[in-house]
Design a protein around this motif. Structure first.
Motif, PDB file in Angstrom:
ATOM      1  N   LYS A   2      67.393  77.400  23.948  1.00 53.86           N
ATOM      2  CA  LYS A   2      67.900  75.835  24.635  1.00 53.86           C
ATOM      3  C   LYS A   2      66.442  75.098  25.429  1.00 53.86           C
ATOM      4  CE  LYS A   2      72.009  77.101  26.181  1.00 53.86           C
ATOM      5  NZ  LYS A   2      73.158  77.892  26.811  1.00 53.86           N
ATOM      6  N   ALA A   3      65.310  76.490  25.444  1.00 52.43           N
ATOM      7  CA  ALA A   3      64.635  76.414  26.382  1.00 52.43           C
ATOM      8  C   ALA A   3      63.124  75.870  25.572  1.00 52.43           C
ATOM      9  CB  ALA A   3      63.248  77.651  26.720  1.00 52.43           C
ATOM     10  N   GLU A   4      62.617  75.997  24.001  1.00 53.93           N
ATOM     11  CA  GLU A   4      62.376  75.706  23.391  1.00 53.93           C
ATOM     12  C   GLU A   4      62.571  74.327  22.484  1.00 53.93           C
ATOM     13  OE1 GLU A   4      62.706  78.046  20.097  1.00 53.93           O
ATOM     14  OE2 GLU A   4      60.449  79.929  20.992  1.00 53.93           O
ATOM     15  N   ALA A   5      63.808  73.860  23.034  1.00 51.86           N
ATOM     16  CA  ALA A   5      65.051  72.743  22.286  1.00 51.86           C
ATOM     17  C   ALA A   5      64.469  71.540  23.237  1.00 51.86           C
ATOM     18  CB  ALA A   5      66.375  73.005  21.987  1.00 51.86           C
ATOM     19  N   VAL A   6      64.396  71.635  25.383  1.00 50.54           N
ATOM     20  CA  VAL A   6      64.242  71.290  26.479  1.00 50.54           C
ATOM     21  C   VAL A   6      62.715  70.443  25.804  1.00 50.54           C
ATOM     22  CG1 VAL A   6      64.260  70.698  28.667  1.00 50.54           C
ATOM     23  CG2 VAL A   6      66.104  71.462  27.506  1.00 50.54           C
ATOM     24  N   ILE A   7      61.747  71.467  26.049  1.00 51.98           N
ATOM     25  CA  ILE A   7      60.238  72.009  25.696  1.00 51.98           C
ATOM     26  C   ILE A   7      59.895  70.942  24.279  1.00 51.98           C
ATOM     27  CG2 ILE A   7      58.271  72.500  25.477  1.00 51.98           C
ATOM     28  CD1 ILE A   7      59.835  75.473  26.701  1.00 51.98           C
ATOM     29  N   GLY A   8      60.386  70.764  23.595  1.00 55.28           N
ATOM     30  CA  GLY A   8      60.474  70.284  22.350  1.00 55.28           C
ATOM     31  C   GLY A   8      60.180  68.424  22.564  1.00 55.28           C
ATOM     32  N   GLU A   9      61.772  68.195  23.251  1.00 52.60           N
ATOM     33  CA  GLU A   9      61.791  67.164  23.190  1.00 52.60           C
ATOM     34  C   GLU A   9      60.829  66.189  24.340  1.00 52.60           C
ATOM     35  OE1 GLU A   9      64.112  63.697  23.068  1.00 52.60           O
ATOM     36  OE2 GLU A   9      64.223  65.477  21.829  1.00 52.60           O
ATOM     37  N   ILE A  10      60.769  66.999  25.010  1.00 55.94           N
ATOM     38  CA  ILE A  10      60.665  66.965  26.328  1.00 55.94           C
ATOM     39  C   ILE A  10      58.509  66.351  25.958  1.00 55.94           C
ATOM     40  CG2 ILE A  10      58.610  66.528  28.363  1.00 55.94           C
ATOM     41  CD1 ILE A  10      61.367  68.488  29.297  1.00 55.94           C
ATOM     42  N   ALA A  11      57.827  67.531  24.995  1.00 55.90           N
ATOM     43  CA  ALA A  11      56.361  67.004  24.334  1.00 55.90           C
ATOM     44  C   ALA A  11      57.092  65.811  23.430  1.00 55.90           C
ATOM     45  CB  ALA A  11      56.393  67.822  23.907  1.00 55.90           C
ATOM     46  N   TRP A  12      57.946  65.660  22.312  1.00 53.47           N
ATOM     47  CA  TRP A  12      58.180  64.295  21.554  1.00 53.47           C
ATOM     48  C   TRP A  12      57.827  62.915  22.325  1.00 53.47           C
ATOM     49  CZ3 TRP A  12      56.686  63.860  16.653  1.00 53.47           C
ATOM     50  CH2 TRP A  12      57.153  62.754  15.766  1.00 53.47           C
ATOM     51  N   ARG A  13      58.907  63.214  24.039  1.00 53.05           N
ATOM     52  CA  ARG A  13      58.889  62.181  24.277  1.00 53.05           C
ATOM     53  C   ARG A  13      57.606  61.200  25.045  1.00 53.05           C
ATOM     54  NH1 ARG A  13      64.028  63.155  28.015  1.00 53.05           N
ATOM     55  NH2 ARG A  13      62.517  61.659  29.326  1.00 53.05           N
ATOM     56  N   LEU A  14      56.580  62.972  25.261  1.00 54.07           N
ATOM     57  CA  LEU A  14      55.362  61.972  25.378  1.00 54.07           C
ATOM     58  C   LEU A  14      54.365  61.897  24.590  1.00 54.07           C
ATOM     59  CD1 LEU A  14      55.071  65.090  28.491  1.00 54.07           C
ATOM     60  CD2 LEU A  14      54.945  62.047  28.517  1.00 54.07           C
ATOM     61  N   ARG A  15      54.836  62.101  22.958  1.00 59.07           N
ATOM     62  CA  ARG A  15      53.418  61.512  22.317  1.00 59.07           C
ATOM     63  C   ARG A  15      53.768  60.372  21.741  1.00 59.07           C
ATOM     64  NH1 ARG A  15      49.137  63.348  21.581  1.00 59.07           N
ATOM     65  NH2 ARG A  15      49.217  63.674  18.968  1.00 59.07           N
ATOM     66  N   THR A  16      55.647  60.078  21.702  1.00 59.40           N
ATOM     67  CA  THR A  16      55.477  59.004  20.607  1.00 59.40           C
ATOM     68  C   THR A  16      56.607  57.783  21.572  1.00 59.40           C
ATOM     69  OG1 THR A  16      57.999  60.121  20.116  1.00 59.40           O
ATOM     70  CG2 THR A  16      56.315  60.692  18.763  1.00 59.40           C
ATOM     71  N   ASP A  17      56.821  58.025  23.109  1.00 57.12           N
ATOM     72  CA  ASP A  17      57.500  56.931  23.844  1.00 57.12           C
ATOM     73  C   ASP A  17      56.609  56.406  24.269  1.00 57.12           C
ATOM     74  OD1 ASP A  17      59.145  55.052  24.830  1.00 57.12           O
ATOM     75  OD2 ASP A  17      60.093  56.840  25.999  1.00 57.12           O
ATOM     76  N   ASP A  18      56.413  54.231  23.850  1.00 57.50           N
ATOM     77  CA  ASP A  18      55.231  54.388  24.393  1.00 57.50           C
ATOM     78  C   ASP A  18      55.725  53.487  25.580  1.00 57.50           C
ATOM     79  OD1 ASP A  18      53.205  54.053  22.148  1.00 57.50           O
ATOM     80  OD2 ASP A  18      54.530  52.682  21.312  1.00 57.50           O
ATOM     81  N   LEU A  19      56.996  53.225  26.149  1.00 56.50           N
ATOM     82  CA  LEU A  19      57.981  53.445  27.609  1.00 56.50           C
ATOM     83  C   LEU A  19      57.784  54.369  28.201  1.00 56.50           C
ATOM     84  CD1 LEU A  19      60.837  50.544  25.884  1.00 56.50           C
ATOM     85  CD2 LEU A  19      58.536  50.373  26.242  1.00 56.50           C
ATOM     86  N   TRP A  20      56.901  55.450  28.030  1.00 60.15           N
ATOM     87  CA  TRP A  20      56.921  55.850  28.994  1.00 60.15           C
ATOM     88  C   TRP A  20      56.926  55.889  29.960  1.00 60.15           C
ATOM     89  CZ3 TRP A  20      53.679  59.977  31.685  1.00 60.15           C
ATOM     90  CH2 TRP A  20      54.577  60.320  31.614  1.00 60.15           C
ATOM     91  N   GLU A  21      57.129  56.116  31.696  1.00 57.09           N
ATOM     92  CA  GLU A  21      56.160  55.995  32.425  1.00 57.09           C
ATOM     93  C   GLU A  21      55.835  57.636  33.554  1.00 57.09           C
ATOM     94  OE1 GLU A  21      57.599  52.454  35.212  1.00 57.09           O
ATOM     95  OE2 GLU A  21      58.098  51.549  32.922  1.00 57.09           O
ATOM     96  N   ALA A  22      54.760  57.749  34.237  1.00 59.27           N
ATOM     97  CA  ALA A  22      54.786  58.548  34.355  1.00 59.27           C
ATOM     98  C   ALA A  22      55.407  58.507  36.063  1.00 59.27           C
ATOM     99  CB  ALA A  22      53.101  59.334  34.667  1.00 59.27           C
ATOM    100  N   HIS A  23      55.612  59.753  36.518  1.00 63.28           N
ATOM    101  CA  HIS A  23      56.101  59.857  38.107  1.00 63.28           C
ATOM    102  C   HIS A  23      55.085  60.302  39.160  1.00 63.28           C
ATOM    103  CE1 HIS A  23      60.300  57.967  37.044  1.00 63.28           C
ATOM    104  NE2 HIS A  23      60.172  58.558  35.771  1.00 63.28           N
ATOM    105  N   THR A  24      54.173  59.435  39.482  1.00 59.17           N
ATOM    106  CA  THR A  24      53.231  59.838  40.098  1.00 59.17           C
ATOM    107  C   THR A  24      53.915  60.938  41.624  1.00 59.17           C
ATOM    108  OG1 THR A  24      52.883  57.964  41.560  1.00 59.17           O
ATOM    109  CG2 THR A  24      51.510  58.393  40.060  1.00 59.17           C
ATOM    110  N   GLY A  25      53.053  61.567  42.106  1.00 58.08           N
ATOM    111  CA  GLY A  25      53.286  62.741  43.458  1.00 58.08           C
ATOM    112  C   GLY A  25      52.578  63.633  43.810  1.00 58.08           C
ATOM    113  N   GLU A  26      52.458  64.616  44.227  1.00 57.55           N
ATOM    114  CA  GLU A  26      51.723  65.248  44.607  1.00 57.55           C
ATOM    115  C   GLU A  26      51.386  66.321  44.228  1.00 57.55           C
ATOM    116  OE1 GLU A  26      53.873  68.239  47.985  1.00 57.55           O
ATOM    117  OE2 GLU A  26      53.856  66.746  48.998  1.00 57.55           O
TER     118      GLU A  26
END
Length: 125
Positions: free
Chosen positions: A64-88
């Motif tokens: 489960k952890a590897e699946a979540v991490i892999g999905e996040i990493a893939w989206r960060l690398r391929t999703d041009d519409l991804w927006e950063a959430h700024t904060g502390e």
């Protein structure tokens, strides 16, 4: 072996029963890679309430952890519409200088990063 993650938040935030806390999942994977031992359980201890939440460690937790991490990493690398959430967290981020959400004039990514189309997830201590 037990991994204990101490939480300082005011409220207890539990993941849904079919999911795993991402941070504790990262600890699970990193410790298994580093020490080559099977964990027995993963625990969250909420310091303000004293509540302890225990997850039984299993290969299912790791998957489960590897699946979540892999999905996040893939989206960060391929999703041009991804927006950063700024904060502390941006104050201590190593990638701040490249981030248009934080910097008015961000530096370009190094060529090595930009040229790669492959993705690799590695945790090393």
């Amino acid at each position: 072996m037990e991994v204990i993650d101490y939480k300082s938040t005011k409220e207890v935030k539990l993941p849904p029963p079919d999911e795993i806390d991402l941070q504790i999942g990262l600890y699970y994977i990193a410790l298994e890679q580093r020490y080559h031992q099977s964990l027995q359980q993963l625990s969250l201890i909420y310091l303000r309430t004293g509540e302890k939440v225990v997850f039984q460690a299993s290969s299912d937790c790791q998957q489960k952890a590897e699946a979540v991490i892999g999905e996040i990493a893939w989206r960060l690398r391929t999703d041009d519409l991804w927006e950063a959430h700024t904060g502390e967290q941006c104050e201590v981020c190593d990638y701040r200088r490249y981030c248009a959400a934080v910097e008015d004039d961000p530096k370009p990514l190094p060529n090595l990063v930009r040229a790669s189309r492959q993705m690799q997830l590695t945790l090393n201590f």
